[in-house]
Scaffold this active site. Sequence first.
Site, mmCIF file in Angstrom:
data_model
loop_
_atom_site.group_PDB
_atom_site.id
_atom_site.type_symbol
_atom_site.label_atom_id
_atom_site.label_comp_id
_atom_site.label_asym_id
_atom_site.label_seq_id
_atom_site.Cartn_x
_atom_site.Cartn_y
_atom_site.Cartn_z
ATOM 1 N N ASN A 94 0.814 -1.226 0.000
ATOM 2 C CA ASN A 94 0.000 0.000 0.000
ATOM 3 C C ASN A 94 0.843 1.270 0.000
ATOM 4 O OD1 ASN A 94 -2.450 1.773 0.971
ATOM 5 N ND2 ASN A 94 -0.879 2.016 2.537
ATOM 6 N N TYR A 160 3.345 9.001 -11.503
ATOM 7 C CA TYR A 160 2.496 8.193 -10.621
ATOM 8 C C TYR A 160 1.611 7.230 -11.428
ATOM 9 C CZ TYR A 160 -1.127 7.491 -6.971
ATOM 10 O OH TYR A 160 -2.024 6.970 -6.072
ATOM 11 N N LYS A 164 1.512 3.235 -11.337
ATOM 12 C CA LYS A 164 0.294 2.536 -10.904
ATOM 13 C C LYS A 164 -0.213 1.566 -11.982
ATOM 14 C CE LYS A 164 -0.491 3.990 -6.705
ATOM 15 N NZ LYS A 164 -0.186 3.052 -5.589
ATOM 16 N N THR A 194 -7.392 11.356 2.196
ATOM 17 C CA THR A 194 -6.272 11.095 3.098
ATOM 18 C C THR A 194 -5.308 12.269 3.000
ATOM 19 O OG1 THR A 194 -4.940 10.069 1.382
ATOM 20 C CG2 THR A 194 -6.426 8.608 2.587
HETATM 21 N N1 NAD Z 1 -6.203 8.239 -1.294
HETATM 22 C C1 NAD Z 1 -6.614 7.950 -2.532
HETATM 23 O O1 NAD Z 1 -7.682 8.430 -3.011
HETATM 24 C C2 NAD Z 1 -5.818 7.021 -3.383
HETATM 25 C C3 NAD Z 1 -6.227 6.822 -4.712
HETATM 26 C C4 NAD Z 1 -5.536 5.908 -5.512
HETATM 27 C C5 NAD Z 1 -4.448 5.227 -4.976
HETATM 28 N N2 NAD Z 1 -4.064 5.467 -3.688
HETATM 29 C C6 NAD Z 1 -2.916 4.718 -3.180
HETATM 30 O O2 NAD Z 1 -3.234 4.162 -1.916
HETATM 31 C C7 NAD Z 1 -2.044 4.042 -1.142
HETATM 32 C C8 NAD Z 1 -2.249 4.718 0.201
HETATM 33 O O3 NAD Z 1 -2.503 6.087 -0.016
HETATM 34 P P1 NAD Z 1 -3.066 7.089 1.100
HETATM 35 O O4 NAD Z 1 -4.039 7.956 0.420
HETATM 36 O O5 NAD Z 1 -3.467 6.336 2.322
HETATM 37 O O6 NAD Z 1 -1.748 7.964 1.353
HETATM 38 P P2 NAD Z 1 -1.065 8.505 2.690
HETATM 39 O O7 NAD Z 1 -0.029 9.466 2.237
HETATM 40 O O8 NAD Z 1 -2.098 8.962 3.670
HETATM 41 O O9 NAD Z 1 -0.368 7.190 3.310
HETATM 42 C C9 NAD Z 1 0.734 6.576 2.692
HETATM 43 C C10 NAD Z 1 1.589 5.967 3.773
HETATM 44 O O10 NAD Z 1 2.676 5.273 3.133
HETATM 45 C C11 NAD Z 1 3.876 5.588 3.820
HETATM 46 N N3 NAD Z 1 5.008 5.425 2.908
HETATM 47 C C12 NAD Z 1 5.314 6.206 1.826
HETATM 48 N N4 NAD Z 1 6.431 5.767 1.241
HETATM 49 C C13 NAD Z 1 6.864 4.704 1.960
HETATM 50 C C14 NAD Z 1 7.962 3.832 1.847
HETATM 51 N N5 NAD Z 1 8.864 3.986 0.873
HETATM 52 N N6 NAD Z 1 8.099 2.840 2.748
HETATM 53 C C15 NAD Z 1 7.188 2.683 3.738
HETATM 54 N N7 NAD Z 1 6.119 3.487 3.906
HETATM 55 C C16 NAD Z 1 5.960 4.489 3.031
HETATM 56 C C17 NAD Z 1 3.676 7.024 4.272
HETATM 57 O O11 NAD Z 1 4.587 7.372 5.325
HETATM 58 C C18 NAD Z 1 2.221 7.017 4.701
HETATM 59 O O12 NAD Z 1 2.071 6.615 6.044
HETATM 60 C C19 NAD Z 1 -0.931 4.656 -1.993
HETATM 61 O O13 NAD Z 1 -0.271 3.639 -2.698
HETATM 62 C C20 NAD Z 1 -1.681 5.552 -2.935
HETATM 63 O O14 NAD Z 1 -0.935 5.810 -4.105
HETATM 64 C C21 NAD Z 1 -4.718 6.347 -2.885
#
Ligand code: NAD
Length: 307
Positions: A94, A160, A164, A194
């Site tokens: 994630n 990105y 993805k 988030t």
């Molecule tokens: N929020 C959305 O709408 C959305 C949409 C599509 C995809 N995503 C994907 O979902 C996942 C979670 O996103 P989110 O919105 O919760 O983001 P977020 O930024 O709230 O959380 C991401 C977490 O990952 C951790 N992280 C980042 N790089 C890291 C690394 N190299 N090693 C370990 N931990 C690491 C960060 O410290 C953070 O705690 C991501 O992959 C994001 O791309 C999110």
Amino acid sequence: MLPDMGLLDGKVVIVTGAGRGIGRGEALECAAQGAAVVVAEFDPATGKTVADEIAAAGGRAVAVAGDVADAEVANGLVETAVREFGRLDALVNNAGILRDKTLAKMTDEDWDAVVRVHLRGHFLPTRAAVQHWKAEGKPGHVVHTASTSGLLGNFGQSNYGAAKAGIAAFSTIVAMEGARGGITSNAIAPTALTAMTLDLMPQEYKDQRDAALERGEFDFFAPENVAPLVAFLCSDASAHISGKVFGVQGDSIEIFQPFTSVAEVTNGGKRWDPEDIGGRIDELWTASGIQAGAENMMARMRYKILG
Ligand SMILES: NC(=O)c1ccc[n+]([C@@H]2O[C@H](COP(=O)([O-])OP(=O)(O)OC[C@H]3O[C@@H](n4cnc5c(N)ncnc54)[C@H](O)[C@@H]3O)[C@@H](O)[C@H]2O)c1
């Protein structure tokens, strides 16, 4: 308090990027379903907070701080699962970051950082988990995190989106390779509010959401809404499902159509002359409904952000 019976009783799950947002929700849900959780998080403080939260609710968790795109850290996650909890049953990839820029303004660092965290950060823990399951002769489940930015494309996110889309392809191939050993691999494209997405959302949407919450209505964009599908995909109840890409947000679970060919023009058994293609290529648009020019593919999404 944890329920008496859960979908993941006795199982062990690694969740990366589990210190906040979607990953935090996934770690808490897997724990609530009975799993012991390895909380893998770059930020030591938030990772520990989530592990403590799970323990306070009567669950089992250990926090591992570090960058999941680093081989030592990624391999260490599987080692930690086995050392602390005696086994590994599922991995949730994630962890992710954004560095949004239009292509002309994108630096090498913007590109490399995003591709590294997402692609390498999915590849390394998955390889470690698959190697473990193959060595043990055991099945396992992997859930990867793709995005509509990759599946559909999104302005300003070429780094990105490319990563993805790569994750979705990676997941499909891991699924093919894992099928004989009972290793499933599925990807989700989530949407949630988030720390990553809050700044991207227009103020009027945030105001609408606040008003909905004040009225006590369902919080469609809560990150915790993503977790139930992920817990299910980590469980043996989903052992027959692999190589799929799911959309997930609010109360909605979608299935994405894989890339597939939908129309064809042929040249009567001869190689095409480039000059002739212009006179025939429109047949592809007519037959498929696909536009010739650049399209905002996000407009194809089934749900619309806050109506
Ligand atoms: N929020 C959305 O709408 C959305 C949409 C599509 C995809 N995503 C994907 O979902 C996942 C979670 O996103 P989110 O919105 O919760 O983001 P977020 O930024 O709230 O959380 C991401 C977490 O990952 C951790 N992280 C980042 N790089 C890291 C690394 N190299 N090693 C370990 N931990 C690491 C960060 O410290 C953070 O705690 C991501 O992959 C994001 O791309 C999110």
